[in-house]
Scaffold this motif. Structure first.
Motif, mmCIF file in Angstrom:
data_model
loop_
_atom_site.group_PDB
_atom_site.id
_atom_site.type_symbol
_atom_site.label_atom_id
_atom_site.label_comp_id
_atom_site.label_asym_id
_atom_site.label_seq_id
_atom_site.Cartn_x
_atom_site.Cartn_y
_atom_site.Cartn_z
ATOM 1 N N GLU A 1 0.838 -1.188 0.000
ATOM 2 C CA GLU A 1 0.000 0.000 0.000
ATOM 3 C C GLU A 1 0.874 1.238 0.000
ATOM 4 O OE1 GLU A 1 -3.160 0.592 -0.266
ATOM 5 O OE2 GLU A 1 -4.231 -1.252 0.257
ATOM 6 N N PHE B 1 -7.324 -1.386 2.168
ATOM 7 C CA PHE B 1 -6.804 -0.177 2.823
ATOM 8 C C PHE B 1 -6.845 1.001 1.862
ATOM 9 C CE2 PHE B 1 -4.885 -4.138 4.089
ATOM 10 C CZ PHE B 1 -5.388 -4.234 5.375
ATOM 11 N N VAL C 1 1.072 -6.264 5.604
ATOM 12 C CA VAL C 1 0.836 -5.079 4.786
ATOM 13 C C VAL C 1 2.123 -4.265 4.778
ATOM 14 C CG1 VAL C 1 -0.508 -2.953 4.470
ATOM 15 C CG2 VAL C 1 -1.611 -4.998 5.412
ATOM 16 N N TYR D 1 3.667 -0.907 3.868
ATOM 17 C CA TYR D 1 3.288 0.463 3.529
ATOM 18 C C TYR D 1 4.529 1.224 3.082
ATOM 19 C CZ TYR D 1 1.271 5.102 3.658
ATOM 20 O OH TYR D 1 0.846 6.358 3.298
ATOM 21 N N ASP E 1 6.184 4.261 2.579
ATOM 22 C CA ASP E 1 5.938 5.583 3.147
ATOM 23 C C ASP E 1 6.718 6.676 2.424
ATOM 24 O OD1 ASP E 1 4.880 7.348 5.001
ATOM 25 O OD2 ASP E 1 6.534 7.079 6.413
ATOM 26 N N TYR F 1 -4.658 6.838 5.639
ATOM 27 C CA TYR F 1 -3.850 5.616 5.781
ATOM 28 C C TYR F 1 -3.357 5.491 7.221
ATOM 29 C CZ TYR F 1 -2.977 3.787 0.970
ATOM 30 O OH TYR F 1 -3.062 3.189 -0.255
ATOM 31 N N CYS G 1 -3.372 1.869 10.094
ATOM 32 C CA CYS G 1 -2.162 1.112 10.373
ATOM 33 C C CYS G 1 -2.310 0.294 11.662
ATOM 34 C CB CYS G 1 -1.060 2.148 10.485
ATOM 35 S SG CYS G 1 0.440 1.584 11.178
ATOM 36 N N THR H 1 -0.150 -5.629 11.712
ATOM 37 C CA THR H 1 0.249 -6.410 10.530
ATOM 38 C C THR H 1 0.999 -5.533 9.516
ATOM 39 O OG1 THR H 1 -1.867 -5.999 9.454
ATOM 40 C CG2 THR H 1 -1.680 -8.047 10.688
ATOM 41 N N TRP H 2 1.099 -4.233 9.823
ATOM 42 C CA TRP H 2 1.752 -3.308 8.886
ATOM 43 C C TRP H 2 3.238 -3.156 9.176
ATOM 44 C CZ3 TRP H 2 -0.987 1.248 6.246
ATOM 45 C CH2 TRP H 2 -2.328 0.915 5.967
ATOM 46 N N LYS H 3 3.995 -3.067 8.101
ATOM 47 C CA LYS H 3 5.398 -2.672 8.225
ATOM 48 C C LYS H 3 5.543 -1.393 7.406
ATOM 49 C CE LYS H 3 7.652 -6.322 10.192
ATOM 50 N NZ LYS H 3 6.491 -6.803 10.976
ATOM 51 N N ILE H 4 6.041 -0.362 8.059
ATOM 52 C CA ILE H 4 6.204 0.933 7.386
ATOM 53 C C ILE H 4 7.627 0.994 6.820
ATOM 54 C CG2 ILE H 4 5.973 3.436 7.651
ATOM 55 C CD1 ILE H 4 3.467 1.968 8.543
#
Ligand code: FDM
Length: 212
Positions: free
Chosen positions: A15, A103, A132, A134, A136, A166, A170, A173-176
């Motif tokens: 995403e 998302f 997920v 992300y 950034d 967004y 978050c 499960t998200w990794k930025i």
């Protein structure tokens, strides 16, 4: 204890804002996993090939007008029409690398001012991603990369609102990922995180559903 039946492919979603590099990274992840001999496919939403997808495509190209709620539900329907195929791919141990998912659906529609919970509701029951990623990047930097096309949402002011939406979605499960780093650095980082996830799912992990 590994139950054979729980071994499956991983559902991995990328995403981020327009021009964050998602599509490039998706194709690099696909070839990486293929080279390692994994069964893997790359998907994207909207899937413009279905009937619903064609309506979405025409909306995005400003060739048709639709109420904000109506287009939101079409994006969601476009995921629902792929849900059972998605589940059978995962159960048959194929990993899916997906460029945008629910998302995006919620971030873009709530950026227009639609109620967040209303936006999430039609996504409930779709498969929850295992990961997920992300990518950034600030809306300003993304815009500097150029190549915003003429599609409906490709405007700086709107992208700023999407970035904020967004942020509210978050979870664990998200990794930025810092998407302003060189493509190869981002790629290296993503490969590592993705491999870990693929192995976990291979060992066995139950499928779960979004936002229930
Ligand atoms: N988009 C994408 C949405 O508004 N809702 C959704 O559910 C999805 C999946 O469609 F601007 C928006 C995001 C983007 C546009 O996406 C088309 P691609 O990645 O440029 O095809």
């Amino acid at each position: 204890i590994n139950k054979e039946s729980d071994s499956r492919g991983a559902l991995i979603v990328l995403e981020g804002l327009d021009r964050c590099g998602k599509t490039t990274q998706c194709s690099r992840l696909l070839s990486h996993l293929e080279e390692l001999g994994h069964s893997v496919e790359s998907w994207r939403f909207p899937d413009r090939n279905t009937g619903v997808g064609q309506m979405i495509s025409s909306y995005l190209a400003n060739k048709s007008h639709l109420d904000d709620h109506a287009i939101h539900l079409l994006f969601s329907a476009n995921r629902w029409e792929k849900r059972s195929l998605m589940e059978s791919k995962l159960r048959s141990k194929t990993t899916l690398i997906v460029d945008r998912y629910s998302f995006s659906g919620v971030a873009f529609s709530s950026a227009k001012g639609l109620d967040l919970e209303w936006c999430k509701a039609p996504e409930k029951g779709l498969l929850a991603p295992d990961l997920v990623l992300y990518l950034d990047i600030s809306p300003e930097k993304a815009a500097e990369r150029g190549g915003y096309g003429d599609e409906r949402y490709e405007q700086l002011e709107f992208q700023k609102k999407v970035a904020q939406s967004y942020r509210t979605l978050c979870d664990s499960t998200w990794k930025i990922i810092d998407a302003t780093r060189p493509v190869e650095d981002v790629e290296k980082q993503l490969k590592q995180i993705v491999m870990e996830c693929v192995l976990t799912c291979q060992k066995g992990k139950p499928l779960s559903q979004l936002w229930e």
